[in-house]
Design a protein around this motif. Structure first.
Motif, PDB file in Angstrom:
ATOM      1  N   GLY A   7      -3.886  -9.773  20.869  1.00 43.39           N
ATOM      2  CA  GLY A   7      -3.138  -8.936  21.821  1.00 43.39           C
ATOM      3  C   GLY A   7      -3.981  -7.805  22.385  1.00 43.39           C
ATOM      4  O   GLY A   7      -3.437  -6.847  22.944  1.00 43.39           O
ATOM      5  N   GLY A   8      -5.294  -7.919  22.273  1.00 43.02           N
ATOM      6  CA  GLY A   8      -6.183  -6.844  22.748  1.00 43.02           C
ATOM      7  C   GLY A   8      -6.421  -6.885  24.242  1.00 43.02           C
ATOM      8  O   GLY A   8      -7.058  -5.989  24.792  1.00 43.02           O
ATOM      9  N   GLY A  10      -3.956  -6.855  26.469  1.00 43.97           N
ATOM     10  CA  GLY A  10      -2.769  -6.339  27.140  1.00 43.97           C
ATOM     11  C   GLY A  10      -2.912  -4.869  27.518  1.00 43.97           C
ATOM     12  O   GLY A  10      -4.019  -4.309  27.566  1.00 43.97           O
ATOM     13  N   PHE A  11      -1.760  -4.260  27.767  1.00 41.56           N
ATOM     14  CA  PHE A  11      -1.697  -2.860  28.219  1.00 41.56           C
ATOM     15  C   PHE A  11      -2.306  -1.911  27.165  1.00 41.56           C
ATOM     16  O   PHE A  11      -3.168  -1.078  27.485  1.00 41.56           O
ATOM     17  CB  PHE A  11      -0.217  -2.550  28.496  1.00 41.56           C
ATOM     18  CG  PHE A  11       0.121  -1.134  28.777  1.00 41.56           C
ATOM     19  CD1 PHE A  11      -0.651  -0.366  29.631  1.00 41.56           C
ATOM     20  CD2 PHE A  11       1.260  -0.562  28.192  1.00 41.56           C
ATOM     21  CE1 PHE A  11      -0.307   0.959  29.899  1.00 41.56           C
ATOM     22  CE2 PHE A  11       1.618   0.748  28.462  1.00 41.56           C
ATOM     23  CZ  PHE A  11       0.828   1.509  29.302  1.00 41.56           C
ATOM     24  N   ILE A  12      -1.905  -2.066  25.912  1.00 40.89           N
ATOM     25  CA  ILE A  12      -2.451  -1.186  24.863  1.00 40.89           C
ATOM     26  C   ILE A  12      -3.953  -1.450  24.703  1.00 40.89           C
ATOM     27  O   ILE A  12      -4.765  -0.521  24.619  1.00 40.89           O
ATOM     28  CB  ILE A  12      -1.683  -1.390  23.534  1.00 40.89           C
ATOM     29  CG1 ILE A  12      -0.240  -0.884  23.694  1.00 40.89           C
ATOM     30  CG2 ILE A  12      -2.386  -0.669  22.375  1.00 40.89           C
ATOM     31  CD1 ILE A  12       0.666  -1.111  22.491  1.00 40.89           C
ATOM     32  N   GLY A  13      -4.314  -2.735  24.752  1.00 33.70           N
ATOM     33  CA  GLY A  13      -5.733  -3.099  24.644  1.00 33.70           C
ATOM     34  C   GLY A  13      -6.580  -2.529  25.765  1.00 33.70           C
ATOM     35  O   GLY A  13      -7.775  -2.298  25.592  1.00 33.70           O
ATOM     36  N   LEU A  76      -1.603  -7.321  17.664  1.00 34.69           N
ATOM     37  CA  LEU A  76      -0.645  -6.815  18.657  1.00 34.69           C
ATOM     38  C   LEU A  76      -0.059  -7.913  19.539  1.00 34.69           C
ATOM     39  O   LEU A  76       0.784  -7.636  20.398  1.00 34.69           O
ATOM     40  CB  LEU A  76      -1.345  -5.787  19.572  1.00 34.69           C
ATOM     41  CG  LEU A  76      -1.942  -4.556  18.901  1.00 34.69           C
ATOM     42  CD1 LEU A  76      -2.725  -3.731  19.920  1.00 34.69           C
ATOM     43  CD2 LEU A  76      -0.854  -3.706  18.265  1.00 34.69           C
ATOM     44  N   GLU A  79       4.498 -12.228  23.404  1.00 32.13           N
ATOM     45  CA  GLU A  79       5.033 -12.404  24.757  1.00 32.13           C
ATOM     46  C   GLU A  79       5.844 -11.159  25.119  1.00 32.13           C
ATOM     47  O   GLU A  79       6.495 -10.558  24.259  1.00 32.13           O
ATOM     48  CB  GLU A  79       5.961 -13.633  24.800  1.00 32.13           C
ATOM     49  CG  GLU A  79       5.267 -14.962  24.637  1.00 32.13           C
ATOM     50  CD  GLU A  79       4.590 -15.455  25.917  1.00 32.13           C
ATOM     51  OE1 GLU A  79       4.825 -14.867  26.985  1.00 32.13           O
ATOM     52  OE2 GLU A  79       3.841 -16.430  25.813  1.00 32.13           O
ATOM     53  N   SER A 123       4.974  -3.608  15.739  1.00 33.98           N
ATOM     54  CA  SER A 123       6.421  -3.684  15.650  1.00 33.98           C
ATOM     55  C   SER A 123       6.897  -2.710  16.721  1.00 33.98           C
ATOM     56  O   SER A 123       6.091  -2.268  17.551  1.00 33.98           O
ATOM     57  CB  SER A 123       6.923  -3.294  14.254  1.00 33.98           C
ATOM     58  OG  SER A 123       8.345  -3.406  14.192  1.00 33.98           O
ATOM     59  N   ALA A 124       8.174  -2.391  16.740  1.00 34.96           N
ATOM     60  CA  ALA A 124       8.670  -1.496  17.787  1.00 34.96           C
ATOM     61  C   ALA A 124       9.866  -0.714  17.259  1.00 34.96           C
ATOM     62  O   ALA A 124      10.491  -1.112  16.259  1.00 34.96           O
ATOM     63  CB  ALA A 124       9.076  -2.311  19.015  1.00 34.96           C
ATOM     64  N   GLY A 175       7.080   3.175  20.129  1.00 29.54           N
ATOM     65  CA  GLY A 175       8.078   3.487  21.151  1.00 29.54           C
ATOM     66  C   GLY A 175       7.607   2.963  22.504  1.00 29.54           C
ATOM     67  O   GLY A 175       6.597   2.247  22.598  1.00 29.54           O
ATOM     68  N   VAL A 177       5.590   2.782  25.506  1.00 36.20           N
ATOM     69  CA  VAL A 177       4.249   3.349  25.700  1.00 36.20           C
ATOM     70  C   VAL A 177       4.100   3.808  27.155  1.00 36.20           C
ATOM     71  O   VAL A 177       4.370   3.049  28.092  1.00 36.20           O
ATOM     72  CB  VAL A 177       3.158   2.319  25.339  1.00 36.20           C
ATOM     73  CG1 VAL A 177       1.775   2.944  25.523  1.00 36.20           C
ATOM     74  CG2 VAL A 177       3.344   1.832  23.895  1.00 36.20           C
TER      75      VAL A 177
END
Ligand SMILES: NC(=O)c1ccc[n+]([C@@H]2O[C@H](COP(=O)([O-])OP(=O)(O)OC[C@H]3O[C@@H](n4cnc5c(N)ncnc54)[C@H](OP(=O)(O)O)[C@@H]3O)[C@@H](O)[C@H]2O)c1
Length: 312
Positions: A7-8, A10-13, A76, A79, A123-124, A175, A177
């Motif tokens: 998941g690197g 994506g947006f956080i990545g 991370l 989908e 997680s969220a 939370g 982001v």
């Protein structure tokens, strides 16, 4: 450090990868292996880091041999929960992309000769379900009927089960982001920019948000502080109501926030997925506060100003 990341891409990545790999620094930085379904796309995006040997891309965990040694794993992948209606098929995709993938990660870690010292897994705050204005510290009980609870709970349990003995596990109950180029804000900005934004439902439900740069700083801390393990609410210290969120964003854009979207319309148009906007989570990052973690963006306004200043 050698770090395996799912998941690197994506947006956080988008911020995590360059920070870890030391994009601005020719001599410092971790060596990252990113699992992605689209290695060519990721290679184009991180061309200079790939050329410098800081980022390697793999399409499948099968490409990792038993002698591959990672100091840490950051998990991370998943989908997009808000991308499509939660049909039975979509729920299977949301589940497989998180839980089945985490189980495969566990299979690989068990086979590997060198075990990572830490697994940081996503997680969220959706884990808590719909909780009104109750303050939610990490040990609060969940509203177990919520779909977001069941998805996140399965994901958390899969991460705990995947970690070999001796591997620390840190779970990020993240939370909403807030950062440039992605997440909820990318969807809201066009509407709010046109003056068409406003609260949804009663507007009284709480939104637990966190800035992207705080997400990255917290992950850096969890990677290096060997004392830390367990669940962390990865949220800013001051959650806001949905109405405050709308007002703050509209105020910074100098637009009105008058158009309220009624609950009934949301339920009709979004079905079960309306829970993402209507459920209330007033999470407190109690463990981060106990650690005296210094938030880069302690208020929503700070996080939004930073985001808007970096909009391309
Ligand atoms: N952004 C938020 O506000 C927020 C809040 C709470 C929790 N989270 C969670 O944190 C994680 C990262 O968030 P993000 O915003 O960076 O997500 P994102 O931008 O949607 O990126 C998703 C990542 O997951 C990978 N992925 C998606 N579907 C996959 C599948 N079927 N199999 C394997 N990999 C798949 C993608 O990789 P490729 O497309 O390269 O394969 C991509 O790297 C997500 O799991 C998300 O649920 C995010």
């Amino acid at each position: 450090m050698d770090i395996l990341i799912t998941g690197g891409t994506g947006f956080i990545g988008s911020l995590l990868v360059p920070v870890l790999a030391g994009a601005d620094d020719r001599d410092q930085g971790d060596r990252l292996t990113l699992l992605t379904r689209h290695p060519e796309r990721a290679a184009a995006r991180h061309a200079s880091l790939v050329a410098r040997g800081r980022v390697r891309l793999i399409r499948s965990l099968d490409e990792l041999g038993r002698d591959e040694a990672f100091d840490a794993v950051i998990n991370l992948a998943g989908e997009g929960i808000a991308d499509r209606p939660w049909t039975a098929q979509r729920r299977r995709e949301l589940h497989a992309s998180r839980i089945v993938l985490t189980e495969s990660l566990g299979d690989w870690m068990r086979r590997a000769r060198h075990k990572p010292s830490v697994l940081i897994s996503g997680s969220a705050v959706g884990w808590y379900g719909d909780q009104g204005n109750r303050l939610l510290e990490e040990e609060a009980a969940a509203d177990t009927g919520a779909y977001t609870h069941r998805l996140c709970d399965d994901w958390e349990k899969a991460a705990l089960a995947a970690a070999p003995e001796g591997t620390r596990v840190c779970i990020l109950r993240t939370g909403v982001v807030i950062g440039p180029g992605g997440g909820l804000l990318r969807r809201l900005l066009p509407l709010f920019g046109l003056g068409l934004g406003g609260p949804v439902g009663s507007g009284e439900q709480y939104v637990s948000w966190v800035s992207l740069s705080d997400v990255v700083q917290v992950i850096l801390r969890l990677l290096t502080d060997r004392e830390l393990r367990g669940v962390f609410n990865l949220t800013g210290p001051r959650p806001v109501t949905n109405a405050e969120f709308a007002q703050t964003l509209a105020g910074l854009l100098r637009r009105p926030a008058l158009l309220r979207v009624p609950t009934s319309v949301l339920r009709l148009t979004m079905g079960d997925m309306s829970a993402l906007l209507l459920d209330s989570q007033r999470a407190l990052p109690s463990r981060l506060l106990q650690l005296r973690y210094n938030f880069l963006h302690p208020t929503l306004e700070d996080a939004l100003r930073w985001t808007l200043s970096r909009r391309g």
